[in-house]
Design a protein around this motif. Structure first.
Motif, PDB file in Angstrom:
ATOM      1  N   ILE A  75       0.839  -1.205   0.000  1.00 22.40           N
ATOM      2  CA  ILE A  75       0.000   0.000   0.000  1.00 22.40           C
ATOM      3  C   ILE A  75       0.873   1.253   0.000  1.00 22.40           C
ATOM      4  CG2 ILE A  75      -1.648   1.338   1.365  1.00 22.40           C
ATOM      5  CD1 ILE A  75      -2.850  -1.433   2.199  1.00 22.40           C
ATOM      6  N   LEU A  76       1.912   1.259   0.826  1.00 27.29           N
ATOM      7  CA  LEU A  76       2.806   2.425   0.862  1.00 27.29           C
ATOM      8  C   LEU A  76       3.535   2.626  -0.462  1.00 27.29           C
ATOM      9  CD1 LEU A  76       4.271   2.114   4.462  1.00 27.29           C
ATOM     10  CD2 LEU A  76       2.657   3.841   3.621  1.00 27.29           C
ATOM     11  N   GLU A  77       3.914   1.540  -1.119  1.00 28.23           N
ATOM     12  CA  GLU A  77       4.597   1.662  -2.408  1.00 28.23           C
ATOM     13  C   GLU A  77       3.692   2.277  -3.467  1.00 28.23           C
ATOM     14  OE1 GLU A  77       6.612  -1.794  -3.900  1.00 28.23           O
ATOM     15  OE2 GLU A  77       7.586  -2.159  -1.975  1.00 28.23           O
ATOM     16  N   VAL A  78       2.446   1.844  -3.524  1.00 33.37           N
ATOM     17  CA  VAL A  78       1.543   2.397  -4.531  1.00 33.37           C
ATOM     18  C   VAL A  78       1.169   3.839  -4.188  1.00 33.37           C
ATOM     19  CG1 VAL A  78      -0.650   1.530  -3.602  1.00 33.37           C
ATOM     20  CG2 VAL A  78      -0.413   1.900  -6.045  1.00 33.37           C
ATOM     21  N   LEU A  79       1.013   4.164  -2.906  1.00 29.42           N
ATOM     22  CA  LEU A  79       0.732   5.550  -2.532  1.00 29.42           C
ATOM     23  C   LEU A  79       1.914   6.463  -2.875  1.00 29.42           C
ATOM     24  CD1 LEU A  79      -1.082   5.110   0.899  1.00 29.42           C
ATOM     25  CD2 LEU A  79      -2.091   5.742  -1.296  1.00 29.42           C
ATOM     26  N   LYS A  80       3.124   5.972  -2.664  1.00 28.51           N
ATOM     27  CA  LYS A  80       4.320   6.738  -3.035  1.00 28.51           C
ATOM     28  C   LYS A  80       4.348   6.967  -4.549  1.00 28.51           C
ATOM     29  CE  LYS A  80       9.317   6.735  -2.755  1.00 28.51           C
ATOM     30  NZ  LYS A  80      10.368   5.968  -3.318  1.00 28.51           N
ATOM     31  N   PHE A  81       4.058   5.929  -5.305  1.00 24.82           N
ATOM     32  CA  PHE A  81       4.009   6.033  -6.766  1.00 24.82           C
ATOM     33  C   PHE A  81       2.996   7.094  -7.196  1.00 24.82           C
ATOM     34  CE2 PHE A  81       1.751   4.719 -10.645  1.00 24.82           C
ATOM     35  CZ  PHE A  81       2.791   4.745 -11.571  1.00 24.82           C
ATOM     36  N   LEU A  82       1.790   7.037  -6.645  1.00 25.20           N
ATOM     37  CA  LEU A  82       0.749   8.003  -7.002  1.00 25.20           C
ATOM     38  C   LEU A  82       1.167   9.422  -6.608  1.00 25.20           C
ATOM     39  CD1 LEU A  82      -2.413   5.967  -5.969  1.00 25.20           C
ATOM     40  CD2 LEU A  82      -1.620   6.441  -8.290  1.00 25.20           C
ATOM     41  N   HIS A  83       1.758   9.567  -5.417  1.00 27.66           N
ATOM     42  CA  HIS A  83       2.198  10.877  -4.949  1.00 27.66           C
ATOM     43  C   HIS A  83       3.269  11.457  -5.866  1.00 27.66           C
ATOM     44  CE1 HIS A  83       2.969  14.089  -2.107  1.00 27.66           C
ATOM     45  NE2 HIS A  83       4.255  13.797  -2.166  1.00 27.66           N
ATOM     46  N   GLU A  84       4.217  10.623  -6.280  1.00 31.90           N
ATOM     47  CA  GLU A  84       5.280  11.082  -7.184  1.00 31.90           C
ATOM     48  C   GLU A  84       4.721  11.549  -8.529  1.00 31.90           C
ATOM     49  OE1 GLU A  84       7.840   7.681  -7.309  1.00 31.90           O
ATOM     50  OE2 GLU A  84       8.903   8.251  -5.476  1.00 31.90           O
ATOM     51  N   LYS A  85       3.609  10.958  -8.958  1.00 25.96           N
ATOM     52  CA  LYS A  85       2.974  11.338 -10.219  1.00 25.96           C
ATOM     53  C   LYS A  85       2.010  12.516 -10.049  1.00 25.96           C
ATOM     54  CE  LYS A  85       4.868   7.896 -12.366  1.00 25.96           C
ATOM     55  NZ  LYS A  85       6.117   8.125 -13.029  1.00 25.96           N
ATOM     56  N   GLY A  86       1.843  13.004  -8.807  1.00 26.23           N
ATOM     57  CA  GLY A  86       0.937  14.113  -8.549  1.00 26.23           C
ATOM     58  C   GLY A  86      -0.528  13.718  -8.584  1.00 26.23           C
ATOM     59  N   PHE A  87      -0.791  12.436  -8.351  1.00 28.77           N
ATOM     60  CA  PHE A  87      -2.161  11.916  -8.417  1.00 28.77           C
ATOM     61  C   PHE A  87      -2.739  11.804  -7.011  1.00 28.77           C
ATOM     62  CE2 PHE A  87      -5.542   8.876  -9.009  1.00 28.77           C
ATOM     63  CZ  PHE A  87      -6.014   9.146 -10.274  1.00 28.77           C
ATOM     64  N   PRO A  88      -3.800  12.556  -6.701  1.00 26.53           N
ATOM     65  CA  PRO A  88      -4.377  12.492  -5.350  1.00 26.53           C
ATOM     66  C   PRO A  88      -5.153  11.193  -5.128  1.00 26.53           C
ATOM     67  CG  PRO A  88      -5.692  13.925  -6.745  1.00 26.53           C
ATOM     68  CD  PRO A  88      -4.505  13.493  -7.568  1.00 26.53           C
ATOM     69  N   TYR A  89      -5.001  10.616  -3.956  1.00 25.99           N
ATOM     70  CA  TYR A  89      -5.773   9.418  -3.595  1.00 25.99           C
ATOM     71  C   TYR A  89      -6.260   9.596  -2.170  1.00 25.99           C
ATOM     72  CZ  TYR A  89      -7.279   4.602  -3.077  1.00 25.99           C
ATOM     73  OH  TYR A  89      -8.039   3.488  -2.874  1.00 25.99           O
ATOM     74  N   GLY A  90      -7.519   9.942  -2.017  1.00 24.21           N
ATOM     75  CA  GLY A  90      -8.080  10.205  -0.693  1.00 24.21           C
ATOM     76  C   GLY A  90      -9.100   9.179  -0.252  1.00 24.21           C
ATOM     77  N   HIS A  91      -9.069   8.004  -0.851  1.00 27.97           N
ATOM     78  CA  HIS A  91     -10.099   7.005  -0.561  1.00 27.97           C
ATOM     79  C   HIS A  91      -9.508   5.713  -0.012  1.00 27.97           C
ATOM     80  CE1 HIS A  91     -13.338   9.304  -2.498  1.00 27.97           C
ATOM     81  NE2 HIS A  91     -12.358   9.754  -3.248  1.00 27.97           N
ATOM     82  N   LEU A  92      -8.457   5.826   0.784  1.00 22.02           N
ATOM     83  CA  LEU A  92      -7.817   4.626   1.313  1.00 22.02           C
ATOM     84  C   LEU A  92      -8.562   4.114   2.541  1.00 22.02           C
ATOM     85  CD1 LEU A  92      -5.535   2.583   1.184  1.00 22.02           C
ATOM     86  CD2 LEU A  92      -4.180   4.128   2.609  1.00 22.02           C
ATOM     87  N   HIS A  93      -9.142   2.945   2.403  1.00 22.83           N
ATOM     88  CA  HIS A  93      -9.740   2.206   3.510  1.00 22.83           C
ATOM     89  C   HIS A  93      -9.774   0.741   3.108  1.00 22.83           C
ATOM     90  CE1 HIS A  93     -13.631   2.151   1.335  1.00 22.83           C
ATOM     91  NE2 HIS A  93     -13.339   3.401   1.037  1.00 22.83           N
ATOM     92  N   SER A  94     -10.058  -0.131   4.049  1.00 23.87           N
ATOM     93  CA  SER A  94      -9.920  -1.568   3.810  1.00 23.87           C
ATOM     94  C   SER A  94     -10.819  -2.100   2.692  1.00 23.87           C
ATOM     95  CB  SER A  94     -10.163  -2.348   5.099  1.00 23.87           C
ATOM     96  OG  SER A  94     -11.456  -2.097   5.604  1.00 23.87           O
ATOM     97  N   ALA A  95     -11.940  -1.445   2.420  1.00 24.85           N
ATOM     98  CA  ALA A  95     -12.825  -1.903   1.347  1.00 24.85           C
ATOM     99  C   ALA A  95     -12.314  -1.485  -0.037  1.00 24.85           C
ATOM    100  CB  ALA A  95     -14.244  -1.388   1.563  1.00 24.85           C
ATOM    101  N   ASN A  96     -11.319  -0.614  -0.088  1.00 26.88           N
ATOM    102  CA  ASN A  96     -10.735  -0.199  -1.364  1.00 26.88           C
ATOM    103  C   ASN A  96      -9.361  -0.831  -1.590  1.00 26.88           C
ATOM    104  OD1 ASN A  96     -12.794   1.282  -2.379  1.00 26.88           O
ATOM    105  ND2 ASN A  96     -11.969   3.270  -1.828  1.00 26.88           N
ATOM    106  N   VAL A  97      -9.115  -1.931  -0.912  1.00 31.72           N
ATOM    107  CA  VAL A  97      -7.887  -2.690  -1.109  1.00 31.72           C
ATOM    108  C   VAL A  97      -8.297  -4.108  -1.495  1.00 31.72           C
ATOM    109  CG1 VAL A  97      -5.759  -3.535  -0.049  1.00 31.72           C
ATOM    110  CG2 VAL A  97      -6.645  -1.280   0.580  1.00 31.72           C
TER     111      VAL A  97
END
Length: 123
Positions: A67-89
């Motif tokens: 999860i941290l790796e994909v969030l880092k990837f999205l952050h580096e690309k400037g892509f916001p992801y504000g929907h992190l919860h267990s049902a979205n994994v």
């Protein structure tokens, strides 16, 4: 990215959007925690707290890192992801993959917006 769940079909117009993903027999991280089957109705799956189980330490390490790796990837690309919860994994074997990346593109508010908005100093 290997930790983003694939989309089979997506379309949008002025008033709505449709995203279709493959069905996963294993379900989401929330299903694993609640020992639920993905096809069961919502109330049956998540409204019986007696069935809740924790994750093993190795699962926490593995899923947390992914999860941290994909969030880092999205952050580096400037892509916001504000929907992190267990049902979205989504679980795919021993791999977890994020869902609902399109929510920010569609203008949907963050899952945590109600928590953030109570703090006036946070913009």
């Amino acid at each position: 990215h290997p930790y983003i769940y694939k989309i089979i079909f997506a379309t949008a117009n002025e008033s709505s959007a449709l995203v279709i993903r493959p069905f996963s027999e294993k379900g989401t991280l929330k299903d694993l925690i609640y020992k639920a089957k993905p096809k069961d109705p919502f109330l049956k799956k998540y409204c019986n707290p007696k069935k809740i189980q924790g994750l093993e330490l190795q699962q926490i390490k593995t899923y947390g890192r992914q999860i941290l790796e994909v969030l880092k990837f999205l952050h580096e690309k400037g892509f916001p992801y504000g929907h992190l919860h267990s049902a979205n994994v989504m679980l795919d074997g021993d791999t977890c993959k994020l869902l609902d990346l399109e929510n920010s593109l569609l203008g949907l508010p963050s899952f945590y917006r109600s928590y953030f908005s109570q703090f006036r100093k946070i913009n």
